[in-house]
Enzyme design. Structure first.
Site, mmCIF file in Angstrom:
data_model
loop_
_atom_site.group_PDB
_atom_site.id
_atom_site.type_symbol
_atom_site.label_atom_id
_atom_site.label_comp_id
_atom_site.label_asym_id
_atom_site.label_seq_id
_atom_site.Cartn_x
_atom_site.Cartn_y
_atom_site.Cartn_z
ATOM 1 N N CYS A 178 -32.582 38.883 55.493
ATOM 2 C CA CYS A 178 -33.318 40.115 55.816
ATOM 3 C C CYS A 178 -32.528 40.880 56.870
ATOM 4 O O CYS A 178 -32.825 40.805 58.071
ATOM 5 C CB CYS A 178 -34.718 39.782 56.311
ATOM 6 N N GLN A 207 -39.667 42.691 38.169
ATOM 7 C CA GLN A 207 -39.495 43.171 39.532
ATOM 8 C C GLN A 207 -40.152 42.202 40.514
ATOM 9 O O GLN A 207 -41.250 41.685 40.270
ATOM 10 C CB GLN A 207 -40.118 44.557 39.690
ATOM 11 N N CYS A 230 -31.180 31.965 58.853
ATOM 12 C CA CYS A 230 -31.157 32.804 57.652
ATOM 13 C C CYS A 230 -31.065 34.259 58.080
ATOM 14 O O CYS A 230 -31.849 34.714 58.917
ATOM 15 C CB CYS A 230 -32.424 32.586 56.819
ATOM 16 N N GLU A 266 -33.193 46.195 25.014
ATOM 17 C CA GLU A 266 -32.825 45.274 26.079
ATOM 18 C C GLU A 266 -31.890 44.204 25.514
ATOM 19 O O GLU A 266 -32.079 43.756 24.385
ATOM 20 C CB GLU A 266 -34.095 44.626 26.647
ATOM 21 N N CYS A 308 -39.798 36.454 62.070
ATOM 22 C CA CYS A 308 -39.354 35.301 61.291
ATOM 23 C C CYS A 308 -38.591 34.340 62.202
ATOM 24 O O CYS A 308 -37.560 34.712 62.786
ATOM 25 C CB CYS A 308 -38.465 35.740 60.132
ATOM 26 N N CYS A 356 -31.855 51.236 40.935
ATOM 27 C CA CYS A 356 -31.838 50.344 42.096
ATOM 28 C C CYS A 356 -30.586 50.578 42.933
ATOM 29 O O CYS A 356 -30.338 49.850 43.896
ATOM 30 C CB CYS A 356 -31.904 48.881 41.652
ATOM 31 N N ASN A 360 -33.497 52.378 33.008
ATOM 32 C CA ASN A 360 -33.700 51.532 34.187
ATOM 33 C C ASN A 360 -32.539 50.537 34.248
ATOM 34 O O ASN A 360 -32.722 49.332 34.029
ATOM 35 C CB ASN A 360 -35.047 50.807 34.092
#
Length: 389
Positions: free
Chosen positions: A14, A212, A11, A271, A3, A348, A321
């Site tokens: 990542c 997602q 940036c 939800e 990148c 997560c 979840n």
């Protein structure tokens, strides 16, 4: 993944980009194993489901910076100035292809890019979501309705330039705070939903619905849960924190090639987001799933009060979840003391997964699998199948 933005220091989102991808995956696997430890070591560690290293993100959230005539789409630097990231490698090819046209739309509709340091301007960000079929949803996050007439006037140009755009909306975020969107949404197109087809299931996304960000890994996540649920073959399932109904809709039809004890499976999805629930209901209706229902409610409140309803009993299996904070002590305590036999826990955040498992000592971990939802970052998804001892 190479990148130029990372190499130039423009940036650093990542954070693992300088590590080879196999090393990233191994480190994530080791982290989950370490956090679960011996006390929650599963009977089976399934192979990690890996992702493409680039071009995997189905959603771009691009901050609008620069000027009306020369806008940037990307992020803001430490001074609040726009850094253009249209050439980044994380997003799908379909999203990358339309970013120049969306940038060209700003000078036509002329919403003033929002100046964060001085708190003035209109255009805050542009969100783009791509479906597996290549259709797009585009959302303009604005400070007010001031620029809305000009966006409406220029919309035909945008739809002619980008015929793959199915849904366009404006989200209003008047407050000056570090959030991505506001509560009010104005849909500008006839269509209000984007169809995300995963396997045999169509998920209908409304503009404010969460999905997602990695379609391939999301499909694998739902498929794994459906495989576990079909092997257990419960008659009743609750999907708590169900979002747009991904897990609920994938497990709604029993069997999936196996002989089931049940003609159908009763599934309830819970939800807090009204938009997500509307999406889930629409998907269930179009799929003809009469034994699936969705409600807008807090997952913990629903579970802990459901038995007070005369016709509600705990299900045989619960899918959770939760967000990064986990399910918490109250819901974990309810599961521990309930008659629920199995839990599918999709997490997560393996830190809160481990702490929630500590609060459910009556359950054994049958199997665990890591899903690399977020390559080039430390984030991951881990899913565990639990069985009451």
């Amino acid at each position: 993944m190479q990148c130029d933005y990372f190499d130039a220091g423009l940036c650093r989102s990542c954070t693992l980009l300088d590590r080879p991808y196999p090393v990233q995956v191994a480190e994530k696997e080791a982290r989950v194993r370490d956090l679960l430890g011996e006390r929650h070591a599963p009977a089976a560690w399934l192979p990690t489901l890996t992702s493409p290293e680039s071009g995997f993100r189905n959603k771009a959230k691009m901050v609008v910076g620069g000027t009306i005539d020369e806008p940037t789409l990307g992020i803001l630097d430490g001074r609040g100035q726009g850094v253009d990231l249209r050439g980044g490698g994380l997003h799908t090819a379909g999203i990358q292809a339309v970013l120049p046209t969306l940038a060209a739309f700003v000078p036509r509709a002329r919403p003033l890019p929002y100046d964060v340091p001085n708190r003035r301007g209109e255009a805050k960000s542009v969100h783009v979501t791509e479906s597996p079929s290549g259709e797009l949803m585009v959302r303009f996050v604005l400070r007010s309705e001031q620029a809305l007439p000009r966006l409406r006037a220029e919309l035909p140009w945008l739809l002619e330039a980008l015929p793959q755009v199915a849904v366009v909306s404006v989200n209003l975020l008047p407050e000056h705070k570090a959030v991505l969107e506001g509560a009010d949404e104005i849909v500008l197109t006839d269509r209000e939903t984007l169809t995300m087809r995963l396997g045999a299931v169509d998920l209908e996304l409304r503009p404010q619905s969460f999905f997602q960000t990695n379609t391939a890994i999301a499909a694998g996540l739902y498929a794994q849960a459906a495989e576990w649920v079909d092997a257990i073959d419960p008659a009743t399932v609750w999907d708590l924190y169900c979002g747009v109904g991904g897990f609920a809709l994938h497990v709604a039809r029993p069997g999936a090639g196996r002989t089931s004890r049940h003609a159908h499976r009763e599934v309830v999805g819970i939800e807090t987001s009204e938009e997500a629930v509307a999406s889930a209901r629409g998907s269930a209706r179009r799929a003809g799933l009469e034994h699936v229902r969705f409600a807008a409610d807090d997952a913990t409140r629903f579970a802990t009060t459901a038995e007070s309803a005369a016709d509600t009993a705990p299900p045989e299996l619960v899918i959770v979840n939760p967000p990064r904070r986990g399910i918490g002590a109250t819901l974990a305590g309810w599961l521990e003391g309930s008659d629920v036999e199995h839990v599918v826990y999709s997490s997560c955040n393996p830190v809160t997964l481990a702490s929630d498992l500590d609060a459910m000592p009556s359950f054994d971990v049958v199997a665990t699998r890591v899903f690399d939802m977020f390559p080039q970052t430390p984030h991951l998804e881990a899913m565990a199948l639990l069985r009451r001892r």
